[in-house]
Motif scaffolding. Structure first.
Motif, PDB file in Angstrom:
ATOM      1  N   LEU A  80       0.832  -1.200   0.000  1.00  0.00           N
ATOM      2  CA  LEU A  80       0.000   0.000   0.000  1.00  0.00           C
ATOM      3  C   LEU A  80       0.865   1.248   0.000  1.00  0.00           C
ATOM      4  N   ARG A  81       1.929   1.194   0.776  1.00  0.00           N
ATOM      5  CA  ARG A  81       2.800   2.338   0.890  1.00  0.00           C
ATOM      6  C   ARG A  81       3.456   2.676  -0.417  1.00  0.00           C
ATOM      7  N   ARG A  82       3.708   1.683  -1.209  1.00  0.00           N
ATOM      8  CA  ARG A  82       4.332   1.929  -2.508  1.00  0.00           C
ATOM      9  C   ARG A  82       3.459   2.873  -3.324  1.00  0.00           C
ATOM     10  N   GLU A  83       2.187   2.691  -3.222  1.00  0.00           N
ATOM     11  CA  GLU A  83       1.251   3.537  -3.964  1.00  0.00           C
ATOM     12  C   GLU A  83       1.265   4.948  -3.403  1.00  0.00           C
ATOM     13  N   LEU A  84       1.278   5.040  -2.104  1.00  0.00           N
ATOM     14  CA  LEU A  84       1.270   6.352  -1.468  1.00  0.00           C
ATOM     15  C   LEU A  84       2.512   7.145  -1.838  1.00  0.00           C
ATOM     16  N   LEU A  85       3.639   6.494  -1.751  1.00  0.00           N
ATOM     17  CA  LEU A  85       4.890   7.180  -2.072  1.00  0.00           C
ATOM     18  C   LEU A  85       4.928   7.565  -3.530  1.00  0.00           C
ATOM     19  N   LYS A  86       4.413   6.695  -4.345  1.00  0.00           N
ATOM     20  CA  LYS A  86       4.372   6.984  -5.779  1.00  0.00           C
ATOM     21  C   LYS A  86       3.546   8.232  -6.024  1.00  0.00           C
ATOM     22  N   ALA A  87       2.473   8.327  -5.271  1.00  0.00           N
ATOM     23  CA  ALA A  87       1.582   9.476  -5.396  1.00  0.00           C
ATOM     24  C   ALA A  87       2.256  10.749  -4.909  1.00  0.00           C
ATOM     25  N   GLU A  88       3.281  10.611  -4.120  1.00  0.00           N
ATOM     26  CA  GLU A  88       3.990  11.788  -3.624  1.00  0.00           C
ATOM     27  C   GLU A  88       5.088  12.216  -4.565  1.00  0.00           C
ATOM     28  N   GLY A  89       5.325  11.415  -5.565  1.00  0.00           N
ATOM     29  CA  GLY A  89       6.357  11.789  -6.529  1.00  0.00           C
ATOM     30  C   GLY A  89       7.675  11.121  -6.249  1.00  0.00           C
ATOM     31  N   VAL A  90       7.667  10.124  -5.391  1.00  0.00           N
ATOM     32  CA  VAL A  90       8.896   9.407  -5.073  1.00  0.00           C
ATOM     33  C   VAL A  90       9.263   8.489  -6.235  1.00  0.00           C
ATOM     34  N   ALA A  91      10.523   8.439  -6.557  1.00  0.00           N
ATOM     35  CA  ALA A  91      10.980   7.594  -7.667  1.00  0.00           C
ATOM     36  C   ALA A  91      11.107   6.152  -7.204  1.00  0.00           C
ATOM     37  N   PHE A  92      10.658   5.258  -8.054  1.00  0.00           N
ATOM     38  CA  PHE A  92      10.749   3.831  -7.719  1.00  0.00           C
ATOM     39  C   PHE A  92      11.622   3.087  -8.712  1.00  0.00           C
ATOM     40  N   LEU A  93      12.259   2.062  -8.245  1.00  0.00           N
ATOM     41  CA  LEU A  93      13.100   1.244  -9.104  1.00  0.00           C
ATOM     42  C   LEU A  93      12.272   0.075  -9.628  1.00  0.00           C
ATOM     43  N   PRO A  94      12.739  -0.534 -10.691  1.00  0.00           N
ATOM     44  CA  PRO A  94      12.018  -1.667 -11.294  1.00  0.00           C
ATOM     45  C   PRO A  94      11.881  -2.833 -10.333  1.00  0.00           C
ATOM     46  N   ASP A  95      12.690  -2.823  -9.302  1.00  0.00           N
ATOM     47  CA  ASP A  95      12.626  -3.895  -8.313  1.00  0.00           C
ATOM     48  C   ASP A  95      11.491  -3.684  -7.326  1.00  0.00           C
ATOM     49  N   GLY A  96      10.874  -2.523  -7.401  1.00  0.00           N
ATOM     50  CA  GLY A  96       9.793  -2.225  -6.462  1.00  0.00           C
ATOM     51  C   GLY A  96      10.319  -1.520  -5.225  1.00  0.00           C
ATOM     52  N   ARG A  97      11.545  -1.065  -5.332  1.00  0.00           N
ATOM     53  CA  ARG A  97      12.134  -0.371  -4.195  1.00  0.00           C
ATOM     54  C   ARG A  97      12.130   1.122  -4.435  1.00  0.00           C
ATOM     55  N   VAL A  98      12.269   1.884  -3.366  1.00  0.00           N
ATOM     56  CA  VAL A  98      12.316   3.331  -3.488  1.00  0.00           C
ATOM     57  C   VAL A  98      13.710   3.733  -3.959  1.00  0.00           C
ATOM     58  N   ASP A  99      13.762   4.726  -4.766  1.00  0.00           N
ATOM     59  CA  ASP A  99      15.059   5.200  -5.237  1.00  0.00           C
ATOM     60  C   ASP A  99      15.689   6.114  -4.194  1.00  0.00           C
ATOM     61  N   MET A 100      16.353   5.519  -3.264  1.00  0.00           N
ATOM     62  CA  MET A 100      16.991   6.253  -2.177  1.00  0.00           C
ATOM     63  C   MET A 100      17.998   7.246  -2.712  1.00  0.00           C
ATOM     64  N   ASP A 101      18.553   6.909  -3.832  1.00  0.00           N
ATOM     65  CA  ASP A 101      19.571   7.759  -4.431  1.00  0.00           C
ATOM     66  C   ASP A 101      19.000   9.125  -4.813  1.00  0.00           C
ATOM     67  N   ALA A 102      17.699   9.151  -5.005  1.00  0.00           N
ATOM     68  CA  ALA A 102      17.076  10.400  -5.427  1.00  0.00           C
ATOM     69  C   ALA A 102      16.192  11.004  -4.345  1.00  0.00           C
ATOM     70  N   CYS A 103      15.746  10.206  -3.434  1.00  0.00           N
ATOM     71  CA  CYS A 103      14.773  10.691  -2.460  1.00  0.00           C
ATOM     72  C   CYS A 103      15.223  10.596  -1.018  1.00  0.00           C
ATOM     73  N   ARG A 104      16.480  10.281  -0.804  1.00  0.00           N
ATOM     74  CA  ARG A 104      16.986  10.158   0.556  1.00  0.00           C
ATOM     75  C   ARG A 104      16.965  11.535   1.202  1.00  0.00           C
ATOM     76  N   TRP A 105      16.330  11.636   2.332  1.00  0.00           N
ATOM     77  CA  TRP A 105      16.207  12.919   3.028  1.00  0.00           C
ATOM     78  C   TRP A 105      17.291  13.116   4.058  1.00  0.00           C
ATOM     79  N   GLU A 106      17.821  14.351   4.065  1.00  0.00           N
ATOM     80  CA  GLU A 106      18.739  14.733   5.125  1.00  0.00           C
ATOM     81  C   GLU A 106      19.941  13.803   5.178  1.00  0.00           C
ATOM     82  N   LEU A 107      20.610  13.717   4.083  1.00  0.00           N
ATOM     83  CA  LEU A 107      21.773  12.841   4.043  1.00  0.00           C
ATOM     84  C   LEU A 107      22.972  13.592   3.477  1.00  0.00           C
TER      85      LEU A 107
END
Length: 115
Positions: A80-107
């Motif tokens: 479910l969260r995958r959908e929510l994050l997607k709706a927020e504009g978070v980039a996802f990888l083909p593996d179904g994972r979040v693209d931390m490389d682009a959306c990592r906060w405060e790093l």
DNA sequence: ACATTGACCGGTT
DNA sequence: AAACCGGCCAATG
């Protein structure tokens, strides 16, 4: 005396710190459990963070909290969260994972630009 | 009061 | 590459 009260935001309850940090996550960004623990001074206490999340306080965007690898945590809600994050504009990888490389906060990206 | 579990992470084997 | 293990701290039985 008053000194005890002062801690109630940083060290008093691990959870309180978690809630505050998560609540500060900007739109379209994500963070890992370990990262949160890291900010609180316990780089190994990621489990506690998850514990706090499982309790799910009110108004907390726990959906923006993912694993260090970008995998969605949250047990049965992970999908479910995958959908929510997607709706927020978070980039996802083909593996179904979040693209931390682009959306990592405060790093601090001073490290491993390409490793 | 003790033992077990838990939305994890990183290092070892 | 996958499995295992230790660590952190709080809640539950």
């Amino acid at each position: 005396m008053a000194k005890q009260n002062q801690e109630n935001q940083e060290s008093s309850s691990f959870f309180a710190g978690v809630y505050q940090i998560v609540a500060q996550i900007p739109f379209g960004k994500v963070i890992s459990y370990g990262q949160i623990a890291w900010m609180l001074g316990k780089p190994r206490a990621a489990r506690m963070v998850g514990w706090a999340m499982r309790r799910c306080p009110d108004g907390l965007p726990w959906q923006r909290v993912v694993m260090a690898d970008g995998t969605l945590a949250g047990g049965p809600y992970a999908d479910l969260r995958r959908e929510l994050l997607k709706a927020e504009g978070v980039a996802f990888l083909p593996d179904g994972r979040v693209d931390m490389d682009a959306c990592r906060w405060e790093l601090f990206r001073t490290e491993t630009p390409q490793k």
